[in-house]
Write an enzyme that holds these catalytic residues in place. Structure first.
Site, mmCIF file in Angstrom:
data_model
loop_
_atom_site.group_PDB
_atom_site.id
_atom_site.type_symbol
_atom_site.label_atom_id
_atom_site.label_comp_id
_atom_site.label_asym_id
_atom_site.label_seq_id
_atom_site.Cartn_x
_atom_site.Cartn_y
_atom_site.Cartn_z
ATOM 1 N N ARG A 182 28.539 11.551 37.833
ATOM 2 C CA ARG A 182 29.786 12.440 38.559
ATOM 3 C C ARG A 182 30.601 11.969 39.591
ATOM 4 N NH1 ARG A 182 27.056 18.369 37.979
ATOM 5 N NH2 ARG A 182 26.700 17.924 35.456
ATOM 6 N N SER A 206 22.361 25.435 35.452
ATOM 7 C CA SER A 206 23.443 26.040 34.477
ATOM 8 C C SER A 206 22.928 26.593 33.463
ATOM 9 C CB SER A 206 24.691 25.732 35.599
ATOM 10 O OG SER A 206 25.190 26.290 35.076
ATOM 11 N N ARG A 227 16.747 16.362 41.091
ATOM 12 C CA ARG A 227 16.323 17.817 42.202
ATOM 13 C C ARG A 227 15.264 18.487 41.959
ATOM 14 N NH1 ARG A 227 22.051 21.101 41.979
ATOM 15 N NH2 ARG A 227 23.720 19.709 43.858
ATOM 16 N N GLU A 274 20.681 25.257 43.884
ATOM 17 C CA GLU A 274 20.845 25.319 42.091
ATOM 18 C C GLU A 274 20.402 24.282 41.451
ATOM 19 O OE1 GLU A 274 25.136 24.951 40.781
ATOM 20 O OE2 GLU A 274 24.173 24.273 38.549
ATOM 21 N N ARG A 284 23.067 15.433 46.026
ATOM 22 C CA ARG A 284 24.700 15.830 45.411
ATOM 23 C C ARG A 284 25.278 14.532 45.345
ATOM 24 N NH1 ARG A 284 28.491 19.291 44.430
ATOM 25 N NH2 ARG A 284 27.739 21.104 45.578
#
Length: 424
Positions: free
Chosen positions: A262, A352, A390, A349, A277
RNA sequence: GGAGAGAUGGCAGAGUGGUCGAAUGCGGCAGACUCGAAAUCUGUUGUACCCAUCGGGUACCGGGGGUUCGAAUCCCUCUCUCUCCGCCA
């Protein structure tokens, strides 16, 4: 892509539901302008095409009978110029219309909480009790670096910010987590393991989201129409693109372990510390291709599959129903799983899980043959099951000990040669 | 990297400028025969869109472009697949 029939039937109602996502989600007036212009042009073009076909046919017959065709030829020629012009207009209009429609987000399901952003997300349930520490807690950066297992400085030297290097037992634990997740989903939840390209074409990217709108978030391969996947959803969901799937093949369930890339454009300054991140992380994704009537049951089921991983790892978490304003572009409904991170004293988070209904299927032209034998769009779903990086963070922080070591969750020990603890 | 062949409906496969949305076979569906099934026979069977009451029309033969009054068919280009040679983890 939302259902064009629905839009034509009642654009105002669609606009109303889309407005819950925030201002500018859908411009009704613009839509209606496009629609009427399209109708007029299309009708004109099709009439002209009909006459062209008629003339061409007449010429064929006249020639066969040895008649003179000069007059018909002249007619045809005249029509040709005319037709070329209006066809060009129609093509240009349709391209613009498609682009417009391609940027309209999915309609939120009725059960989705209406709200402007994350503040209106609704907590659905909570599992596990955050651990009480009798010593000052560290975050994953301090724990990982203390163990010699996480190294951000070396990664920065090699690739810049938002990368990480893992060594030794931490790298091994990272690998163990992925294995454990994949094994659980394939052995206990009925998913088929799959391995897939880490790059996709722009068409595939547009199949699962809006390429025009979100291409800045992707890493592009220089000089080619290829993009690094931000999640294996991009690759795996597209398995069914342009397919008509036999009814009995549904549901299709895939689990895929892959790296995710990303660009994190637009998130400068956000979560800059550690590996929360980053530009590259691993994830096990679970994907389902299902019959439209079963997608909401499948959504609950898929979410429970992601939850099962957290339960097995004994990591406290909560399930959030995302509000209309916080949901992603393509989703009709999304549950986020948020894991407890002692280092941040917050739930963050880690998964998802979304139902896209037929939104992606329309973009991909993914259909199945229904009970009546007619092609119909499938419903697609996916969820992280889970983000591996994560999960590693969550384990380091939740299982940290006073002496800087980290206890390995019982569920992972068989993947770690029976070891119970990571020490320096 | 070099040489060649190919891409047509759910599948197989014909079709080299007009009557081709496309023969034929298989499969699917409906019917006949049968107590039922198989076999056999008969019929039927693509998708999307536009206008409209019945109905009519348009587009689609891997993608894009071109030639032509008219393209599945001719030309250009791209992608993919297959065969052979070379190289290689």
């Amino acid at each position: 892509m939302i259902d064009i029939q629905l839009l034509r039937k009642d654009p105002a109602a669609v606009a109303k539901r889309l407005s819950t996502r925030g201002p500018g989600a859908f411009d009704v007036e613009q839509f209606q302008k496009f629609e009427s212009a399209r109708k007029n042009l299309q009708t004109a073009v099709e009439q002209a095409q009909a006459s062209r076909n008629k003339i061409a046919k007449d010429i064929g017959q006249a020639k066969a009978q040895g008649k003179d065709v000069a007059e018909l030829l002249a007619q045809g020629e005249k029509l040709k110029t005319l037709l070329e012009q209006s066809e060009q207009q129609l093509n240009a209009l349709q391209a613009a219309f498609q682009d417009f429609l391609g940027r309209v987000p999915n309609i939120p399901h009725e059960s989705v909480p209406v709200g402007e952003g994350a503040e209106q997300n609704r907590e659905v349930r909570r599992w596990g009790e955050p651990r009480k520490f009798d010593f000052p807690v560290k975050d994953h950066v301090d724990i990982g670096e203390g163990l010699g297992g996480l190294d951000f400085a070396t990664a920065a030297k090699i690739a810049g910010s938002r990368f990480y290097v893992m060594r030794g037992a931490v790298a091994r634990l990272h690998r163990a987590i992925g294995q454990f997740m994949l094994d659980t989903h394939t052995r206990e939840h009925g998913y088929t393991e799959t391995y897939s390209p880490y790059m996709v074409t722009s068409a595939c990217a547009d199949g699962v989201s809006s390429f025009a709108k979100f291409k800045e978030d992707l890493f592009k391969i220089d000089g080619r129409d290829l993009y690094l996947i931000p999640t294996s959803e991009y690759s795996v969901t597209n398995y069914v693109r342009e397919e008509i799937i036999p009814l009995e093949k549904l549901p299709m369930k895939y689990a895929c372990h892959s790296p995710c890339f990303r660009s994190e454009a637009g998130s400068a300054g956000k979560d800059t510390r550690g590996m929360i991140r980053v530009h590259q992380f691993d994830k096990v994704e679970i994907v389902q291709i299902v019959h439209p009537e079963k997608s909401y049951a499948a959504h609950e089921e898929l979410t429970s599959h992601a939850e099962a991983i957290l339960k097995k790892l004994e990591l406290p978490y909560r399930v959030m129903a995302l509000s209309t304003g916080d949901m992603g572009f393509a989703a009709a409904k999304t549950y986020d799983l948020e894991v407890w991170l002692p280092g941040q004293n917050a739930y963050r988070e880690i998964s998802s899980c979304s139902n896209y209904e037929a939104f992606q299927a329309r973009r991909m032209q993914a259909r199945f043959r229904n009970e009546k034998g007619k092609p119909e769009h499938v419903h697609t779903l996916n969820g992280s099951g889970l983000a591996i990086g994560r999960t590693l963070i969550a384990i380091l922080e939740n299982y940290q000990q006073r002496d800087g070591s980290v206890v390995i969750p019982a569920a992972l020990r068989s993947y770690m040669g029976g070891e119970e603890r990571i020490t320096k």
